[in-house]
Design a protein around this motif. Structure first.
Motif, PDB file in Angstrom:
ATOM      1  N   VAL A   1     -64.717   8.539  12.534  1.00 10.04           N
ATOM      2  CA  VAL A   1     -64.575   9.886  13.121  1.00 10.04           C
ATOM      3  C   VAL A   1     -63.433   9.939  14.140  1.00 10.04           C
ATOM      4  O   VAL A   1     -63.330  10.872  14.935  1.00 10.04           O
ATOM      5  N   HIS A   2     -62.553   8.932  14.112  1.00  5.12           N
ATOM      6  CA  HIS A   2     -61.338   8.895  14.936  1.00  5.12           C
ATOM      7  C   HIS A   2     -61.639   8.946  16.425  1.00  5.12           C
ATOM      8  O   HIS A   2     -60.903   9.581  17.203  1.00  5.12           O
ATOM      9  N   LEU A   3     -62.697   8.259  16.848  1.00  2.00           N
ATOM     10  CA  LEU A   3     -63.060   8.285  18.257  1.00  2.00           C
ATOM     11  C   LEU A   3     -62.014   7.583  19.119  1.00  2.00           C
ATOM     12  O   LEU A   3     -61.848   7.915  20.292  1.00  2.00           O
ATOM     13  N   GLY A   4     -61.287   6.630  18.539  1.00  7.48           N
ATOM     14  CA  GLY A   4     -60.261   5.937  19.309  1.00  7.48           C
ATOM     15  C   GLY A   4     -59.207   6.861  19.862  1.00  7.48           C
ATOM     16  O   GLY A   4     -58.664   6.639  20.955  1.00  7.48           O
ATOM     17  N   ALA A   5     -58.902   7.952  19.138  1.00  8.15           N
ATOM     18  CA  ALA A   5     -57.860   8.884  19.571  1.00  8.15           C
ATOM     19  C   ALA A   5     -58.282   9.693  20.791  1.00  8.15           C
ATOM     20  O   ALA A   5     -57.426  10.273  21.466  1.00  8.15           O
TER      21      ALA A   5
ATOM     22  N   GLN B   1     -63.825  17.987  24.303  1.00  4.65           N
ATOM     23  CA  GLN B   1     -63.782  18.267  22.866  1.00  4.65           C
ATOM     24  C   GLN B   1     -64.686  17.308  22.100  1.00  4.65           C
ATOM     25  O   GLN B   1     -65.416  17.720  21.185  1.00  4.65           O
ATOM     26  N   ALA B   2     -64.629  16.019  22.459  1.00  8.63           N
ATOM     27  CA  ALA B   2     -65.447  15.021  21.764  1.00  8.63           C
ATOM     28  C   ALA B   2     -66.933  15.272  21.989  1.00  8.63           C
ATOM     29  O   ALA B   2     -67.749  15.154  21.063  1.00  8.63           O
ATOM     30  N   LEU B   3     -67.307  15.639  23.208  1.00  5.85           N
ATOM     31  CA  LEU B   3     -68.714  15.882  23.512  1.00  5.85           C
ATOM     32  C   LEU B   3     -69.234  17.139  22.833  1.00  5.85           C
ATOM     33  O   LEU B   3     -70.454  17.290  22.644  1.00  5.85           O
ATOM     34  N   ALA B   4     -68.337  18.034  22.459  1.00  4.38           N
ATOM     35  CA  ALA B   4     -68.726  19.249  21.749  1.00  4.38           C
ATOM     36  C   ALA B   4     -68.777  19.046  20.240  1.00  4.38           C
ATOM     37  O   ALA B   4     -69.190  19.950  19.504  1.00  4.38           O
ATOM     38  N   ASP B   5     -68.360  17.882  19.782  1.00  2.00           N
ATOM     39  CA  ASP B   5     -68.333  17.562  18.354  1.00  2.00           C
ATOM     40  C   ASP B   5     -69.484  16.603  18.055  1.00  2.00           C
ATOM     41  O   ASP B   5     -69.445  15.441  18.483  1.00  2.00           O
ATOM     42  N   PRO B   6     -70.527  17.042  17.345  1.00  4.33           N
ATOM     43  CA  PRO B   6     -71.687  16.177  17.096  1.00  4.33           C
ATOM     44  C   PRO B   6     -71.322  14.839  16.448  1.00  4.33           C
ATOM     45  O   PRO B   6     -71.971  13.827  16.710  1.00  4.33           O
ATOM     46  N   ALA B   7     -70.259  14.832  15.623  1.00  7.47           N
ATOM     47  CA  ALA B   7     -69.874  13.598  14.948  1.00  7.47           C
ATOM     48  C   ALA B   7     -69.359  12.548  15.926  1.00  7.47           C
ATOM     49  O   ALA B   7     -69.446  11.342  15.661  1.00  7.47           O
ATOM     50  N   GLN B   8     -68.815  12.985  17.073  1.00 13.36           N
ATOM     51  CA  GLN B   8     -68.310  12.054  18.080  1.00 13.36           C
ATOM     52  C   GLN B   8     -69.250  11.932  19.274  1.00 13.36           C
ATOM     53  O   GLN B   8     -69.403  10.857  19.852  1.00 13.36           O
ATOM     54  N   ALA B   9     -69.908  13.024  19.643  1.00 11.76           N
ATOM     55  CA  ALA B   9     -70.741  13.035  20.850  1.00 11.76           C
ATOM     56  C   ALA B   9     -71.878  12.029  20.783  1.00 11.76           C
ATOM     57  O   ALA B   9     -72.316  11.499  21.814  1.00 11.76           O
TER      58      ALA B   9
END
Length: 440
Positions: free
Chosen positions: A308-312, A375-383
């Protein structure tokens, strides 16, 4: 009889002497490439236009002149307003200089002769710029190869040579750019010596700043000590150090710093010919996510985080770029090399496979940027990977970046930068303990 000294450039006082043979070799390399190109006609001539002096807006105050990089690569000329011509078949070179009025000598000093410039820049001929059309007419080239192409970092088009009377000649402005760009990507031994020198001087500047910095200082006060991304004869360096203003890392600072240091050194130890640069970016991402998981800021599968590209979120910039006569040097995306449209990777300034002679920066970083974290915390795939309580501790942290300059060798890489890198080295340097630093 003793032979005349070979022409070179230096700033005196034990600074590096750069042989003008460096640029003669560059012209030779360019001609060899062009002669192998089936689209280049016999009797072709390269015509390049150097940079012009510019004034600040509508005033008569000059902006400090810096030569255009392609022209510098081919001729090493530091004066403005010049042209250069290279006969592709023979390799002979001609420099065209401005014809200065006698009044120039009143304010700017001696007006040098054409012979002076011929010796200074080790070219075959020197003429005045107002003679370029007549000189070329007498030589009757089959076609003039001019420089026009897009810089893949800036998106800007480089300046194509133009002079009064050029319309009388057959001109091709598509062949030269990709060929000269590829020449610039691969550094000669002489070019590497200058880049080693710029790195050494800039590394010394970083060490001096580490020793001098105090809590409460402004960035401009540190900048006043030295230019830490210095150039020498237009050859660039690009170094980043991260260190605590008070000279001692906190536990959290140490943890993030050592995570970035691990990724930097792992990438460098993995670099060698054939390695695909995007894979090095992904490797740095993986290490960052592993370390943030170990710290408790993240939890879960690192492989799933990468999916899910969390590194970015933590490293939105590209891992590094080519370095040479420009800090972001040319050649990142030649024809056939495409950008990868993924977070983080789309910011890479090159997606090429490594080859000997390439000079790149390796600059991983971990940043805590509110916009990206939100943005990440608002995205269930990353949060789902975040430990919000631990994350809150780092909201005002800022970030850490480590940037090294390296050259790809036949078996790996050579580190050009020599600054304190471990926590212990940095703290010792900031405490005033001098020691040698270099590759580990």
């Amino acid at each position: 009889m003793a032979s005349a000294a070979r022409p070179s450039y230096s700033l005196g006082n034990a600074t590096l002497k750069v042989p003008l043979a460096l640029f003669a070799l560059n012209r030779q390399r360019l001609c060899e490439r062009l002669r192998k190109n089936a689209a280049v006609q016999a009797g072709s001539a390269v015509v390049m236009q150097g940079g012009e002096e510019m004034q600040r807006y509508c005033t008569d105050t000059s902006i400090i002149f810096r030569q255009e990089s392609f022209f510098h690569w081919a001729f090493g000329v530091i004066e403005s307003g010049c042209y250069g011509v290279i006969d592709v078949d023979s390799g002979r070179s001609a420099l065209f200089i401005p014809r200065l009025p006698p009044s120039y000598a009143t304010w700017m000093g001696k007006i040098h002769s054409k012979e002076h410039f011929k010796e200074k820049y080790a070219v075959d001929d020197v003429h005045y710029t107002d003679e370029i059309a007549s000189v070329l007419t007498s030589q009757n080239p089959s076609v003039l190869l001019t420089l026009r192409g897009v810089n893949t970092d800036s998106g800007s088009v480089c300046r194509e040579a133009s002079f009064e009377g050029i319309s009388k000649f057959s001109v091709n402005n598509t062949i030269l750019h990709p060929e000269i760009v590829e020449c610039r990507v691969f550094k000669t031994d002489m070019e590497l010596e200058v880049l080693r020198y710029t790195n050494r001087i800039s590394s010394e500047a970083h060490r001096e700043v580490m020793k001098a910095v105090k809590v409460g200082m402004k960035e401009y006060e540190m900048e006043s000590l030295f230019d830490m991304g210095g150039e020498y004869y237009c050859f660039a360096s690009d170094i980043t150090c991260s260190f605590p203003a008070n000279g001692k890392f906190t536990d959290d600072q140490r943890a993030i710093y050592e995570a970035v240091l691990r990724s930097c050194r792992t990438v460098m130890s993995t670099m060698k010919p054939g390695v695909w640069w995007p894979d090095m970016h992904r490797l740095a991402d993986r290490i960052h996510l592993e370390e943030l998981t170990r710290l408790g800021l993240l939890s879960g599968s690192v492989d799933a985080m990468l999916q899910v590209h969390l590194g970015a979120v933590f490293m939105p910039h590209g891992l590094g770029h080519f370095l040479g006569l420009d800090v972001h040097d040319v050649g990142g995306y030649p024809e056939g090399v495409e950008r990868i449209d993924e977070p983080g990777l789309r910011s890479l300034r090159t997606a090429r496979r490594l080859e000997p002679g390439m000079v790149l920066t390796v600059e991983p970083g971990i940043y805590f940027i509110d916009h990206l974290l939100d943005q990440a915390l608002a995205d269930p795939a990353q949060a789902c990977f975040f430990n919000r309580e631990v994350l809150q501790r780092f909201r005002d942290f800022g970030g850490v970046r480590i940037e090294e300059d390296v050259v790809v060798t036949d078996s790996g890489m050579e580190l050009l930068t020599c600054v304190p890198r471990t926590v212990e080295e940095i703290e010792a340097c900031m405490a005033g303990c001098d020691k040698a630093f270099g590759p580990k």
